[in-house]
Design a protein around this motif. Structure first.
Motif, PDB file in Angstrom:
ATOM      1  N   LEU A  58       0.815  -1.219   0.000  1.00 47.40           N
ATOM      2  CA  LEU A  58       0.000   0.000   0.000  1.00 47.40           C
ATOM      3  C   LEU A  58       0.847   1.266   0.000  1.00 47.40           C
ATOM      4  O   LEU A  58       0.373   2.316  -0.436  1.00 47.40           O
ATOM      5  CB  LEU A  58      -0.959  -0.003   1.186  1.00 47.40           C
ATOM      6  CG  LEU A  58      -2.017  -1.108   1.168  1.00 47.40           C
ATOM      7  CD1 LEU A  58      -2.894  -1.017   2.396  1.00 47.40           C
ATOM      8  CD2 LEU A  58      -2.849  -1.058  -0.098  1.00 47.40           C
ATOM      9  N   ASP A  59       2.091   1.195   0.444  1.00 48.30           N
ATOM     10  CA  ASP A  59       2.950   2.377   0.429  1.00 48.30           C
ATOM     11  C   ASP A  59       3.391   2.747  -0.980  1.00 48.30           C
ATOM     12  O   ASP A  59       3.751   3.889  -1.241  1.00 48.30           O
ATOM     13  CB  ASP A  59       4.193   2.150   1.300  1.00 48.30           C
ATOM     14  CG  ASP A  59       3.846   2.041   2.773  1.00 48.30           C
ATOM     15  OD1 ASP A  59       2.825   2.629   3.187  1.00 48.30           O
ATOM     16  OD2 ASP A  59       4.589   1.357   3.504  1.00 48.30           O
ATOM     17  N   SER A  60       3.351   1.786  -1.906  1.00 47.47           N
ATOM     18  CA  SER A  60       3.808   2.059  -3.265  1.00 47.47           C
ATOM     19  C   SER A  60       2.668   2.325  -4.245  1.00 47.47           C
ATOM     20  O   SER A  60       2.919   2.670  -5.397  1.00 47.47           O
ATOM     21  CB  SER A  60       4.652   0.890  -3.783  1.00 47.47           C
ATOM     22  OG  SER A  60       3.828  -0.233  -4.050  1.00 47.47           O
ATOM     23  N   MET A  61       1.444   2.184  -3.819  1.00 47.26           N
ATOM     24  CA  MET A  61       0.323   2.399  -4.745  1.00 47.26           C
ATOM     25  C   MET A  61      -0.541   3.557  -4.278  1.00 47.26           C
ATOM     26  O   MET A  61      -0.612   3.853  -3.092  1.00 47.26           O
ATOM     27  CB  MET A  61      -0.487   1.115  -4.938  1.00 47.26           C
ATOM     28  CG  MET A  61      -1.265   0.627  -3.755  1.00 47.26           C
ATOM     29  SD  MET A  61      -1.986  -1.056  -3.955  1.00 47.26           S
ATOM     30  CE  MET A  61      -2.967  -0.966  -5.409  1.00 47.26           C
ATOM     31  N   PRO A  62      -1.191   4.228  -5.220  1.00 53.66           N
ATOM     32  CA  PRO A  62      -2.064   5.335  -4.837  1.00 53.66           C
ATOM     33  C   PRO A  62      -3.223   4.841  -3.976  1.00 53.66           C
ATOM     34  O   PRO A  62      -3.674   3.709  -4.139  1.00 53.66           O
ATOM     35  CB  PRO A  62      -2.586   5.871  -6.168  1.00 53.66           C
ATOM     36  CG  PRO A  62      -1.795   5.227  -7.229  1.00 53.66           C
ATOM     37  CD  PRO A  62      -1.171   4.007  -6.660  1.00 53.66           C
ATOM     38  N   PRO A  63      -3.742   5.682  -3.101  1.00 55.73           N
ATOM     39  CA  PRO A  63      -4.883   5.290  -2.269  1.00 55.73           C
ATOM     40  C   PRO A  63      -6.171   5.104  -3.071  1.00 55.73           C
ATOM     41  O   PRO A  63      -7.135   4.533  -2.577  1.00 55.73           O
ATOM     42  CB  PRO A  63      -5.031   6.456  -1.293  1.00 55.73           C
ATOM     43  CG  PRO A  63      -3.715   7.132  -1.294  1.00 55.73           C
ATOM     44  CD  PRO A  63      -3.158   6.952  -2.665  1.00 55.73           C
ATOM     45  N   PHE A  64      -6.185   5.587  -4.311  1.00 53.57           N
ATOM     46  CA  PHE A  64      -7.362   5.468  -5.182  1.00 53.57           C
ATOM     47  C   PHE A  64      -6.868   5.204  -6.591  1.00 53.57           C
ATOM     48  O   PHE A  64      -5.947   5.865  -7.066  1.00 53.57           O
ATOM     49  CB  PHE A  64      -8.174   6.766  -5.149  1.00 53.57           C
ATOM     50  CG  PHE A  64      -9.321   6.797  -6.119  1.00 53.57           C
ATOM     51  CD1 PHE A  64     -10.552   6.261  -5.780  1.00 53.57           C
ATOM     52  CD2 PHE A  64      -9.174   7.348  -7.385  1.00 53.57           C
ATOM     53  CE1 PHE A  64     -11.617   6.282  -6.673  1.00 53.57           C
ATOM     54  CE2 PHE A  64     -10.229   7.375  -8.282  1.00 53.57           C
ATOM     55  CZ  PHE A  64     -11.451   6.837  -7.928  1.00 53.57           C
ATOM     56  N   LEU A  65      -7.497   4.236  -7.272  1.00 54.38           N
ATOM     57  CA  LEU A  65      -7.240   3.975  -8.684  1.00 54.38           C
ATOM     58  C   LEU A  65      -8.559   4.083  -9.434  1.00 54.38           C
ATOM     59  O   LEU A  65      -9.553   3.443  -9.066  1.00 54.38           O
ATOM     60  CB  LEU A  65      -6.628   2.584  -8.882  1.00 54.38           C
ATOM     61  CG  LEU A  65      -5.198   2.414  -8.390  1.00 54.38           C
ATOM     62  CD1 LEU A  65      -4.794   0.939  -8.377  1.00 54.38           C
ATOM     63  CD2 LEU A  65      -4.230   3.218  -9.248  1.00 54.38           C
ATOM     64  N   GLY A  66      -8.591   4.895 -10.484  1.00 52.14           N
ATOM     65  CA  GLY A  66      -9.815   5.142 -11.231  1.00 52.14           C
ATOM     66  C   GLY A  66     -10.155   4.040 -12.205  1.00 52.14           C
ATOM     67  O   GLY A  66      -9.279   3.504 -12.882  1.00 52.14           O
ATOM     68  N   THR A  67     -11.449   3.720 -12.289  1.00 50.33           N
ATOM     69  CA  THR A  67     -11.906   2.648 -13.175  1.00 50.33           C
ATOM     70  C   THR A  67     -12.922   3.096 -14.216  1.00 50.33           C
ATOM     71  O   THR A  67     -12.962   2.541 -15.307  1.00 50.33           O
ATOM     72  CB  THR A  67     -12.541   1.500 -12.365  1.00 50.33           C
ATOM     73  OG1 THR A  67     -13.655   2.011 -11.611  1.00 50.33           O
ATOM     74  CG2 THR A  67     -11.535   0.860 -11.436  1.00 50.33           C
ATOM     75  N   ASP A  68     -13.762   4.072 -13.904  1.00 47.69           N
ATOM     76  CA  ASP A  68     -14.847   4.462 -14.802  1.00 47.69           C
ATOM     77  C   ASP A  68     -15.197   5.925 -14.634  1.00 47.69           C
ATOM     78  O   ASP A  68     -14.949   6.513 -13.575  1.00 47.69           O
ATOM     79  CB  ASP A  68     -16.127   3.656 -14.502  1.00 47.69           C
ATOM     80  CG  ASP A  68     -16.165   2.338 -15.232  1.00 47.69           C
ATOM     81  OD1 ASP A  68     -16.145   2.347 -16.475  1.00 47.69           O
ATOM     82  OD2 ASP A  68     -16.237   1.295 -14.559  1.00 47.69           O
ATOM     83  N   VAL A  69     -15.833   6.468 -15.666  1.00 53.12           N
ATOM     84  CA  VAL A  69     -16.345   7.837 -15.623  1.00 53.12           C
ATOM     85  C   VAL A  69     -17.713   7.844 -16.300  1.00 53.12           C
ATOM     86  O   VAL A  69     -17.859   7.371 -17.425  1.00 53.12           O
ATOM     87  CB  VAL A  69     -15.404   8.829 -16.354  1.00 53.12           C
ATOM     88  CG1 VAL A  69     -15.996  10.229 -16.356  1.00 53.12           C
ATOM     89  CG2 VAL A  69     -14.020   8.830 -15.733  1.00 53.12           C
ATOM     90  N   TRP A  70     -18.696   8.382 -15.603  1.00 56.29           N
ATOM     91  CA  TRP A  70     -20.051   8.566 -16.138  1.00 56.29           C
ATOM     92  C   TRP A  70     -20.245  10.052 -16.388  1.00 56.29           C
ATOM     93  O   TRP A  70     -19.964  10.872 -15.511  1.00 56.29           O
ATOM     94  CB  TRP A  70     -21.088   8.084 -15.138  1.00 56.29           C
ATOM     95  CG  TRP A  70     -22.504   8.472 -15.460  1.00 56.29           C
ATOM     96  CD1 TRP A  70     -23.155   9.603 -15.057  1.00 56.29           C
ATOM     97  CD2 TRP A  70     -23.436   7.742 -16.250  1.00 56.29           C
ATOM     98  NE1 TRP A  70     -24.428   9.615 -15.539  1.00 56.29           N
ATOM     99  CE2 TRP A  70     -24.636   8.491 -16.281  1.00 56.29           C
ATOM    100  CE3 TRP A  70     -23.386   6.536 -16.933  1.00 56.29           C
ATOM    101  CZ2 TRP A  70     -25.762   8.060 -16.975  1.00 56.29           C
ATOM    102  CZ3 TRP A  70     -24.511   6.112 -17.612  1.00 56.29           C
ATOM    103  CH2 TRP A  70     -25.681   6.870 -17.631  1.00 56.29           C
ATOM    104  N   VAL A  71     -20.710  10.389 -17.571  1.00 55.90           N
ATOM    105  CA  VAL A  71     -21.053  11.775 -17.862  1.00 55.90           C
ATOM    106  C   VAL A  71     -22.515  11.784 -18.259  1.00 55.90           C
ATOM    107  O   VAL A  71     -22.917  11.120 -19.223  1.00 55.90           O
ATOM    108  CB  VAL A  71     -20.178  12.371 -18.982  1.00 55.90           C
ATOM    109  CG1 VAL A  71     -20.587  13.803 -19.269  1.00 55.90           C
ATOM    110  CG2 VAL A  71     -18.702  12.300 -18.605  1.00 55.90           C
ATOM    111  N   GLY A  72     -23.307  12.508 -17.483  1.00 50.14           N
ATOM    112  CA  GLY A  72     -24.742  12.529 -17.731  1.00 50.14           C
ATOM    113  C   GLY A  72     -25.290  13.925 -17.671  1.00 50.14           C
ATOM    114  O   GLY A  72     -24.584  14.894 -17.407  1.00 50.14           O
ATOM    115  N   SER A  73     -26.564  13.998 -17.914  1.00 48.57           N
ATOM    116  CA  SER A  73     -27.236  15.292 -17.855  1.00 48.57           C
ATOM    117  C   SER A  73     -27.994  15.441 -16.551  1.00 48.57           C
ATOM    118  O   SER A  73     -28.872  16.266 -16.433  1.00 48.57           O
ATOM    119  CB  SER A  73     -28.177  15.446 -19.052  1.00 48.57           C
ATOM    120  OG  SER A  73     -29.123  14.400 -19.062  1.00 48.57           O
TER     121      SER A  73
END
Length: 191
Positions: A104-119
């Motif tokens: 855990l010391d070598s990896m970011p605390p958050f890794l992004g997987t998806d993005v939703w863009v809506g109205s």
């Protein structure tokens, strides 16, 4: 804030998943985390089931990742990229100690997987961005996307029954699994 997408096992996913070009992403053994930038500049965060409007209600395992988001998200870049920041929901994994021994010391605390863009949440209109765009979006707002194991694999060259899960980018040993994505929104996982 838009709900988390469902990622069934590849065997249970619609047959359209294995068509076109595929992205194979490392499945991280962590806690699901989603967030949205509010017009005020504050972050609204949630996990797979609920949204936490009060910081004190946030589960302890998610707090390190949320602190990282608050400190690392380039709010100006996001505001410059979209007309309505509240129409965008970001999804990822809070990297926490779970069943796999990540460093855990070598990896970011958050890794992004998806993005939703809506109205807007009420209209339900919008879409998940394709995997190549997701990586660019996370990079553009100062956050790290999940590791792409392979990009643009022709579906005819991918056999989920014989595919061997590769080593993890974040630990010694194999990844927890692979998320298979296509550019039309299909998704499934191999464990």
């Amino acid at each position: 804030m838009h709900q988390f997408p469902t990622t069934p096992p590849v065997a249970d996913a619609p047959s359209e998943l294995l068509s076109g070009h595929l992205w194979l992403l490392e499945l991280i053994d962590g806690r699901p985390l989603r967030f949205q930038l509010q017009d005020s500049g504050l972050l609204r965060v949630g996990d797979a089931e609920r949204v936490y409007d009060e910081p004190a209600a946030l589960p302890l395992p998610l707090r390190r990742a949320v602190r990282h988001l608050r400190e690392s998200l380039d709010r100006d870049a996001l505001r410059a990229a979209v007309d309505d920041v509240e129409a965008v929901t970001f999804y990822g994994v809070a990297t926490v100690r779970a069943s796999l021994p990540y460093d855990l010391d070598s990896m970011p605390p958050f890794l992004g997987t998806d993005v939703w863009v809506g109205s807007g949440e009420r209209s339900g209109e919008g879409s998940f961005r394709p995997p190549d765009a997701v990586a660019a979006v996370f990079d553009g707002v100062g956050l790290e996307p999940v590791t792409a194991v392979e990009r643009e694999v022709n579906a005819r060259d991918f056999d989920p029954e014989t595919y061997e899960v590769p080593d993890s980018a974040w630990r010694d040993g194999p990844a927890a699994g692979i998320v298979v994505r296509n550019k039309r929104g299909g998704r499934g996982k191999l464990l």
